[in-house]
Scaffold this motif. Structure first.
Motif, mmCIF file in Angstrom:
data_model
loop_
_atom_site.group_PDB
_atom_site.id
_atom_site.type_symbol
_atom_site.label_atom_id
_atom_site.label_comp_id
_atom_site.label_asym_id
_atom_site.label_seq_id
_atom_site.Cartn_x
_atom_site.Cartn_y
_atom_site.Cartn_z
ATOM 1 N N PRO A 277 0.771 -1.039 -0.048
ATOM 2 C CA PRO A 277 -0.103 0.017 0.100
ATOM 3 C C PRO A 277 0.784 1.151 0.024
ATOM 4 N N MET A 278 0.088 2.365 -0.462
ATOM 5 C CA MET A 278 1.046 3.587 -0.449
ATOM 6 C C MET A 278 0.957 4.382 0.765
ATOM 7 N N SER A 279 -0.149 4.493 1.321
ATOM 8 C CA SER A 279 -0.196 5.385 2.475
ATOM 9 C C SER A 279 0.500 4.683 3.629
ATOM 10 N N VAL A 318 -3.981 -5.382 -1.485
ATOM 11 C CA VAL A 318 -3.432 -3.856 -1.472
ATOM 12 C C VAL A 318 -4.436 -2.735 -2.109
ATOM 13 N N ASP A 322 -5.691 0.145 -0.084
ATOM 14 C CA ASP A 322 -5.325 1.688 -0.684
ATOM 15 C C ASP A 322 -6.663 2.549 -0.793
ATOM 16 N N VAL A 326 -7.020 6.221 2.111
ATOM 17 C CA VAL A 326 -6.639 7.646 1.469
ATOM 18 C C VAL A 326 -6.481 8.594 2.231
ATOM 19 N N ARG B 358 4.530 3.364 -7.630
ATOM 20 C CA ARG B 358 3.949 3.737 -6.585
ATOM 21 C C ARG B 358 5.024 3.892 -5.555
ATOM 22 N N ASN B 360 4.756 6.488 -3.868
ATOM 23 C CA ASN B 360 4.323 7.426 -2.740
ATOM 24 C C ASN B 360 4.980 8.768 -2.497
#
Lengths: 335, 422
Positions: A277-279, A318, A322, A326, B358, B360
């Protein structure tokens, strides 16, 4: 005076995809050196084959399948995949199997999904798991470390620490020759940290992996969240299990962290940009999920190891993670 | 690559930090762009051939949000277009009403309406880049309770040192300017926000503020974009003000230090906004400097003045590396909003856009917590309904996302396109 035209911002940072991949490669070098020291020529052959075939498959795919204008091997991501794939293979694996693993990793798990950044599953782990299911015998015979003889390819095989503690109770260890002998082959903590134990090429030395982790943190390639939360989740869950079951040897938390692929997976695979995941919030959910799944698999499945399955399973979540993590936009909900 | 959350450290390159402001002198011709303010452009009141002095009103504010425009030179109007008034310089004669001395005047008029009318008359606008007419901004409706005036001395754009020099050289005037605005707001408090690395400015301003109760200096982390209005308020008070509300709703009024100085000159010296400090820097400049520049001065004049090698010159940026614009026409004039002119031997590298990996970086360093990668992807797919959810309209165009992206995706360009589509 011919003046240039550009859109703001008029400067760009020095970081490129390639520089990031290069940093990961540098971070993997300590583990590579330890494995060459311990496993000798076998490790060299498997790593070289895996890296070479990953790069070759990536090149062939980009040229003949995607017909991309750009040679995607230049971003070095295939080298990273090749290294990571080799790192979760035993050093005595027949090299053609490494080629099969590389094919699955690059062609099936990466390029089929759209290449770098689009793949859902970690290519190295996908390749490793494919080999594990296809060649269970070869994939679970671990050479014993042998510092003295670099060219000895017929090294004796031995059990990994996880195997030893998993089969430590009488009922199962009866199948082994001698229970006390079997238990005495358990590496001590120093061996596990330094890397003097049986296992996959890149997983044996906790110290080497941590040096790589520190380098990645220093170069700001990864954040600490995923590795720390992953390992902490395994530690806490295993500790709880050992506490309530009373089986402190079998479920020794330190043993479970230092042996097997946990550190390698937590530092280098669960942090893979494409498949995590990004956050920050998402990363923590992902890491704790990986940790709990790892413990679950190690406890209840027939396998010793759970890291690869745990990360691949969490990879599938994922997009969902995601979606629910947010970040809150500046000022949102403040009128 | 990850960066500190909400903002990044940029290579600062404050080469001209210790260079005293020098007068750039008079060009042969100035081009007074009409629209140097947010809102509506003013309407020309001079004709071709009219003679003007320094400080003569040449375009009058239109109805609504608009600002007066004054001549920055003495001479003759040679051309008037829809967007610009050109004046040929013939002398250096001031409008008689202007107090052109260096003495510091401290007797602030005790009349709110008089102050506001002076600021409006002298064409003062936000000189940090937004160009919002200052009289409109500080004429806060009665029902809003203002607690603090924030003076923005952050100057977070690389190379820029104009505000820094102003704080070092005109500290007292700035504080008096703050007092003038305080008078309008009916409060005593003012905070001067300065980059913690600008030690000289902090020392000088702190020494002056000791004599003014309620005015304080606050040193803030020198990250980018700390000088963006809402981000600055967040750093000082922890209040987050959304795009749809105004700083004054939360009790704050933010003014750039150059604007505050202009307010001082307008109210105390009767001086219209016709000149400002402009940093001329960049690797094509031998000696980076801070020039006191007449508004409307063509950049070609400053390029020459700075001694840049025009044969090697590749890139001219008006207004900063992160948010400014490249200039192709050397006749382009300096406006009230340009704190710096940057000259470089090289152009921005033409990087091929690669696939998003990705990482981030863009989302993590976005000062507004947007997800630039998602906006770009959604825009490329053409999924308009989803773009609304990602709120590209909240973007403050700071450019961090494009800067940090290792795949060299021009994220800000995509966000701007997405915004246009909405």
């Amino acid at each position: 005076m011919m003046l240039s035209k550009s859109t703001a911002p008029h400067i760009l940072s020095k970081a490129t995809t390639k520089s990031i991949m290069l940093d990961v490669i540098i971070a993997l070098i300590p583990s590579l050196l330890v494995s060459i020291l311990m496993f000798g020529i076998g490790a060299v052959l498997v790593v070289a084959t895996s890296v070479a075939s990953c790069v070759l498959f990536e090149y062939l795919c980009s040229k003949y399948w995607l017909k991309a204008k750009k040679n995607t091997t230049k971003d070095l991501s295939a080298v990273v995949t090749g290294l990571l794939l080799a790192f979760c293979l035993p050093s005595n694996l027949p090299v053609w199997m490494a080629v099969v693993g590389a094919f699955f990793a690059i062609v099936v798990a990466k390029v089929s999904f759209g290449g770098l950044g689009m793949n859902i599953f970690n290519p190295a782990l996908a390749g490793r798991t494919f080999l594990f299911l296809s060649f269970p015998v070869q994939m679970t015979s671990w050479p014993k470390p042998n510092i003295k003889d670099f060219f000895n390819v017929d090294t004796q095989t031995g059990a990994t620490a996880l195997e030893i503690i998993k089969y430590s109770d009488a009922s199962t260890s009866a199948t082994r020759l001698d229970n006390s002998d079997f238990l005495s082959s358990l590496p001590n903590y120093f061996d596990m940290i330094a890397g003097r134990m049986s296992g996959s090429i890149g997983e044996i030395s906790a110290a080497a992996i941590l040096i790589g982790f520190v380098y990645l943190l220093y170069k700001r390639v990864v954040t600490w969240h995923v590795p720390v939360f992953y390992v902490a989740a395994v530690f806490v869950a295993m500790y709880a299990v050992s506490y309530y079951s009373g089986e402190e040897f079998k479920y020794n938390s330190f043993m479970h962290i230092l042996s097997g692929g946990l550190l390698l997976g937590a530092v280098f695979m669960a942090t893979d940009y494409s498949t995590s995941p990004m956050s920050l919030k998402g990363k923590i959910i992902f890491a704790v999920g990986c940790g709990l799944l790892t413990v679950f698999i190690r406890l209840f499945s027939v396998y010793m190891e759970g890291v690869a399955f745990a990360i691949l399973t969490m990879n599938a979540f994922v997009p969902l993670i995601d979606k629910i993590s947010v970040p809150r936009i500046f000022g949102a909900g403040k009128g | 690559m990850y960066y500190s959350i909400n903002g990044i450290k940029l290579p600062k390159n404050k080469l001209s930090k210790y260079e005293k402001t020098v007068d750039a002198g008079l060009p042969d011709i100035v081009h007074m762009e009409l629209k140097q303010n947010a809102g509506t452009a003013p309407v020309p009141i001079v004709k071709k051939g009219s003679g003007v002095k320094i400080g003569t009103l040449i375009a009058e504010a239109a109805a609504g949000v608009s600002a007066n425009l004054h001549s920055s030179v003495a001479g003759k109007v040679t051309d008037i277009t829809d967007t610009c008034i050109s004046i040929k310089v013939s002398a250096d004669e001031y409008d008689k009403s202007i107090n052109d001395t260096d003495e510091i005047l401290t007797d602030i008029p005790d009349d709110k309406e008089f102050i506001l009318s002076k600021i409006r008359e002298m064409g003062i606008v936000g000189m940090g880049g937004a160009g919002f007419p200052t009289d409109v901004k500080i004429a806060v409706p009665e029902d809003k309770k203002i607690e603090c005036l924030i003076l923005n001395g952050m100057e977070c754009e690389p190379y820029f040192t104009a505000d820094n020099r102003l704080m070092v050289e005109k500290a007292e005037e700035i504080v008096i300017g703050a007092r003038i605005i305080n008078k309008v707001l009916g409060i005593q408090n003012a905070v001067i926000a300065i980059d913690e690395n600008d030690i000289e400015a902090i020392e000088v301003m702190t020494a002056v503020t000791k004599r003014y109760v309620g005015v304080n200096v606050e040193a803030l982390a020198g990250k980018y974009p700390q000088g963006a209005e809402r981000q600055l308020i967040k750093a000082i008070s922890d209040d987050e003000i959304s795009r749809t509300s105004l700083p004054s709703d939360a009790g704050f009024v933010v003014q750039n230090v150059a604007t505050v100085y202009a307010v001082y000159e307008a109210v105390m010296k009767n001086k219209p906004l016709y000149q400002r400090i402009v940093t001329v820097s960049g690797d094509a400049v031998l000696k980076p400097q801070n020039f006191l520049v007449r508004i409307g001065t063509p950049v070609s004049y400053l390029i020459k003045k700075a001694g840049a090698n025009t044969k090697k010159l590749k890139t001219v940026i008006l207004g900063g590396q992160m948010t400014g614009r490249t200039v192709q026409n050397p006749d382009t004039p300096v406006t009230k909003l340009d704190g710096g002119l940057l000259l470089f031997d090289s152009a921005k590298p033409e990087e091929e856009e690669n696939a998003c990996i990705r990482c981030n970086s863009c989302a993590q360093s976005c000062p507004v917590n947007l997800q630039p990668f998602a906006i770009a992807n959604t825009y490329k797919i053409g999924d308009t309904p989803k773009i609304y959810k990602l709120r590209p309209e909240d973007c403050i165009s700071c450019g961090i996302c494009s800067y940090v992206c290792p795949a060299k995706i021009p994220l800000l360009d995509y966000i701007k396109k997405a915004r246009e589509e909405m």
